[in-house]
Design a protein around this motif. Structure first.
Motif, short mmCIF file in Angstrom:
data_model
loop_
_atom_site.label_atom_id
_atom_site.label_comp_id
_atom_site.label_asym_id
_atom_site.label_seq_id
_atom_site.Cartn_x
_atom_site.Cartn_y
_atom_site.Cartn_z
N PRO A 122 0.73 -0.60 0.37
CA PRO A 122 -0.17 0.05 -0.19
C PRO A 122 1.32 0.95 0.33
O PRO A 122 1.59 1.02 0.58
N GLY A 123 0.65 2.27 -0.17
CA GLY A 123 1.21 3.68 -0.39
C GLY A 123 1.93 3.47 -1.20
O GLY A 123 3.02 4.85 -1.01
N ILE A 124 3.13 2.57 -1.79
CA ILE A 124 3.69 2.92 -2.55
C ILE A 124 3.78 3.67 -4.04
O ILE A 124 3.10 3.57 -4.52
N VAL A 125 4.65 4.09 -4.37
CA VAL A 125 4.98 4.78 -5.09
C VAL A 125 6.18 4.13 -6.62
O VAL A 125 6.72 3.68 -6.06
N MET A 126 5.24 3.80 -7.30
CA MET A 126 5.38 2.40 -8.80
C MET A 126 6.53 2.62 -9.25
O MET A 126 6.59 3.11 -10.96
N ASP A 127 8.01 2.96 -9.35
CA ASP A 127 8.59 3.68 -10.45
C ASP A 127 9.64 2.50 -10.17
O ASP A 127 10.74 3.07 -11.20
N GLY A 128 8.96 1.68 -10.13
CA GLY A 128 9.95 -0.18 -10.64
C GLY A 128 9.57 -0.76 -11.80
O GLY A 128 8.98 -0.24 -12.50
N ALA A 129 9.84 -2.03 -11.52
CA ALA A 129 9.12 -3.04 -12.76
C ALA A 129 7.28 -3.62 -12.92
O ALA A 129 7.63 -3.72 -13.83
N ALA A 130 7.01 -2.70 -11.38
CA ALA A 130 5.95 -3.12 -11.23
C ALA A 130 4.97 -2.20 -11.85
O ALA A 130 5.14 -0.87 -11.92
N ALA A 131 3.94 -2.52 -13.05
CA ALA A 131 2.85 -1.68 -13.81
C ALA A 131 2.13 -2.01 -13.46
O ALA A 131 1.36 -1.09 -14.06
N GLU A 132 0.96 -2.55 -12.38
CA GLU A 132 0.40 -2.51 -11.96
C GLU A 132 -0.25 -3.25 -10.26
O GLU A 132 1.03 -4.15 -10.13
N ARG A 175 -4.41 -3.64 -6.14
CA ARG A 175 -6.08 -2.46 -5.90
C ARG A 175 -6.17 -2.30 -7.35
O ARG A 175 -7.89 -2.02 -7.34
N GLU A 176 -6.04 -2.22 -8.55
CA GLU A 176 -6.38 -2.33 -9.77
C GLU A 176 -7.03 -3.32 -10.12
O GLU A 176 -8.01 -4.25 -10.73
#
Lengths: 335, 335, 335
Positions: C81-91, C94-95
């Motif tokens: 939760p609450g992570i800034v997704m600037d790494g490998a994961a694209a999704e 929660r979606e």
């Protein structure tokens, strides 16, 4: 029908009935025939046409299927008897195969030849080790030395083209390919054309003779059906008056399982790429067949694949129709 | 309907009919409409929503589908014309595509932009090279510059929300993302909103202008429908009175195909992450749309995705319903 | 039925009704029961039986399913939760989870234990974090500490074998395995046998005690049903008069999440491989159960798996039938 493992298990009349049914299902769909029926699909070897055409076939008949392949779910499945499984493999075929089969009304299994020992492959040791584990009706989706679904589809393609059975001339030709490929398709194709009653010539360079047992099986089938089987390495002689050339690369039987020696030998035959000059003394409307996938510019020239001789797409579509007929008979669709 | 390739091929009345059908199939299921029908699904690019929603759509209409993707069965498929295939690739698209298509009543194809040359991508060279090989009805599941299934679903979402067509204000905004992404969704979204008759503003930093041909196509669509298209890099100006902000990252068109220069430019705009302050002068109930997948904290703040503005899940579900309508019309379900 | 998450949520009468329905659907197929219904199948952990049996179950009831797994389409999905997704994961889940669920009438989810912290796993933190995101009916296809589909199938297998409920003796035995495996199956099996009213003995070496909360849950279930729960490390004592031995390896609870210490401990018990001598003082017709996959020669000897004691294939087939009953109730098939 409990098994669809080898065209040799069926009379020519039974095969014609399957082809008639395949054609009927194409024009008169029966989307209720197999409702609620399940086909288990086990791919121990990779696939495109077989994977797609079996799923489509079950859907068209109102049933469904599921696919299991090593890439998906069964990494490192163990097959050796009596082994202590303390390595990577988490499951043995003695459990996996009966379980997968138990979820279906029938199971399709694909397992290519090991290509280490030609006698083991000729005896279908691996495929038999799998089918021995189950009671379910099964379909051979390509084993070491057979591919009956391809052959039934090809027989239908020949009928669709009005190629004569008796008196029709069928050339099964080796072609160059950078890798040593299995014998399943040439073995099945040779037998199919002979059983159809055609005059079959196996055209191949020295070192690529098909095993004697395969030749003898084809000769017997041809004799029963009024056809003949010969072999040669002379292209022009083979193609004389041909209705069909069916190209396919396969391993050297002199160097079976020995990649290095096989490669040395095959690389002497880079010119075995079917192009228009091959057809010089064939019938004017001689057609080109291949089971696909095919390497362009290696096995066959673009001019053939893209021209009117090629029937490879029709062959591939007939895979689906032929399999629909098999599934319809096997799983009890009302006829 | 033979093709579903571009919303521009359909009149607004035809699109409304599809959306009405989609809504009807949601409330009044037709599990017999496409019984025995098969959809071939070819994914040359990865997918989650498209993969799932098309399979679900066919099942809901009583048919079925099969999936082919490079990871499964077609490693190293060759697409270059005239090539001698003596390398890794074992099959050419000239055989693979017609065969896969031949097993279905229609085929869905996904092939992202190559992103080397913007003119090649704008001309849909790759997608057209595939569809030129087949006669089967086909559906564009995302090509270099289009994504009509997404756009039809988004149009339905706008209708579901009662966003006005004429007079509705739609902001398509670029957002930061660490990678240079395709233009397909922004291109399709821009055109969709314009064709719906909305007042569309493209909000993007300098260097991320959409190609002139796409802008012009949208302007023409807007003019025909009573809407308008403008572009700006001024956030507050763009968001003034907005009913919808549709966020999406895309490649710099100034540095198309040049990852290093693209990255230098995009990293100057790390602040293009949609959060609540963006909505300061928008309509009170301005909604947030995105095609998904979306990077939280990068493209959009959690507060937006987890709050009442977000309609991204409804958008994704409308993918399935919109596609059901397309399939129903294309494959001849009784209407 | 909105959820199928834990056998403890159902009365013994409800469970018997499901098993009766499962048997009826085996003998009297209902290929129209769930026509047009869709089951979403989300595999965050690998699977063979669950993957195959759920797809087959939906087809047999006239519906269909689609499969989503990390290998296919959701590489590096983010769950923090609450992570800034600037790494490998694209999704983010929660979606992803609500979207996947939105395409189905129900969703099956498989997510193994993280096996870092036993309290987190006992609280089903991961599985709950997923199901909290959706309103759709869901099925637990194996979570950190539960596997209700396996347990319902196993209960049916016990009924099929006429093993007495009250008075039946059930041994759940730890077995050697080279890897530290999850507790889900032993936890679910212990509770299932206790809830059925059997006299259950947990046979395990020191260091492999099941967590107190699991033991207490089973004891309460046994008390309500007229059974009992004990534990021991004495094989002969445990097997005295046993009707069933259910073997399964699991992690050391003393060294949970510590692979090195777990391995040191388990390697002291290489002799925990079930073979015929284990049955010396069991009932003559004592049966061997296992959820599969099972390592031959490590967890159990070939002589047991290949002999009359083994019912592992019947257990696996009952997975499909049990799940058909659950799906039939959950998705509103006419009863």
């Amino acid at each position: 029908m409990k098994y669809f493992n080898d065209l040799a298990d069926f009379s020519n009349e039974e095969i014609q009935a399957l082809i008639t049914l395949a054609a009927r299902l194409d024009t008169n769909p029966e989307p209720e025939a197999l409702r609620g029926k399940v086909l288990s699909l086990l791919f121990l070897s990779p696939s495109l046409r077989t994977l797609a055409s079996f799923q489509a076939a079950m859907t068209r008949l109102g049933g469904g299927s599921f696919v299991i392949s090593p890439e998906m779910s069964i990494h490192g499945i163990e097959s050796r008897p009596g082994i202590v499984m303390d390595g990577a493999a988490a499951e043995h075929i003695r459990e996996a195969i009966p379980v997968i089969a138990s979820y279906g009304d029938a199971i399709g299994i694909r397992a290519f030849a090991e290509r280490k020992n030609i006698d083991a492959d000729m005896q279908e040791n691996e495929f038999t080790s799998l089918t021995d584990l189950i009671d379910t009706p099964y379909i051979n989706m390509e084993s070491a030395m057979n591919h009956p679904c391809q052959s039934l589809a090809d027989w239908k393609t020949l009928d669709d083209l009005n190629v004569p059975a008796n008196g029709g001339k069928f050339v099964l030709s080796w072609a160059y390919h950078p890798r040593a490929l299995p014998l399943a398709v040439p073995a099945a194709t040779l037998h199919m054309a002979a059983k159809r009653g055609m005059d079959v010539t196996v055209l191949r360079p020295e070192g690529f003779e098909l095993p004697q047992a395969l030749m003898q099986k084809a000769i017997s089938a041809a004799e029963a059906a009024g056809g003949s089987v010969t072999e040669t390495d002379q292209r022009s002689e083979a193609m004389q008056g041909a209705h069909i050339i069916y190209a396919k690369s396969w391993s050297s039987t002199h160097h079976y399982g020995n990649k290095i020696n096989d490669q040395k030998l095959r690389e002497q035959h880079l010119d075995w790429c079917v192009d228009e000059p091959w057809f010089a003394n064939a019938k004017d409307d001689c057609r080109f067949m291949h089971c696909l996938p095919v390497r362009r510019g290696v096995v066959v020239a673009d001019e053939i694949l893209d021209g009117p001789r090629s029937v490879v797409i029709a062959e591939a579509r007939n895979r689906m129709l032929a399999q629909m007929a098999v599934l319809h008979q096997m799983l009890g669709g009302a006829s």
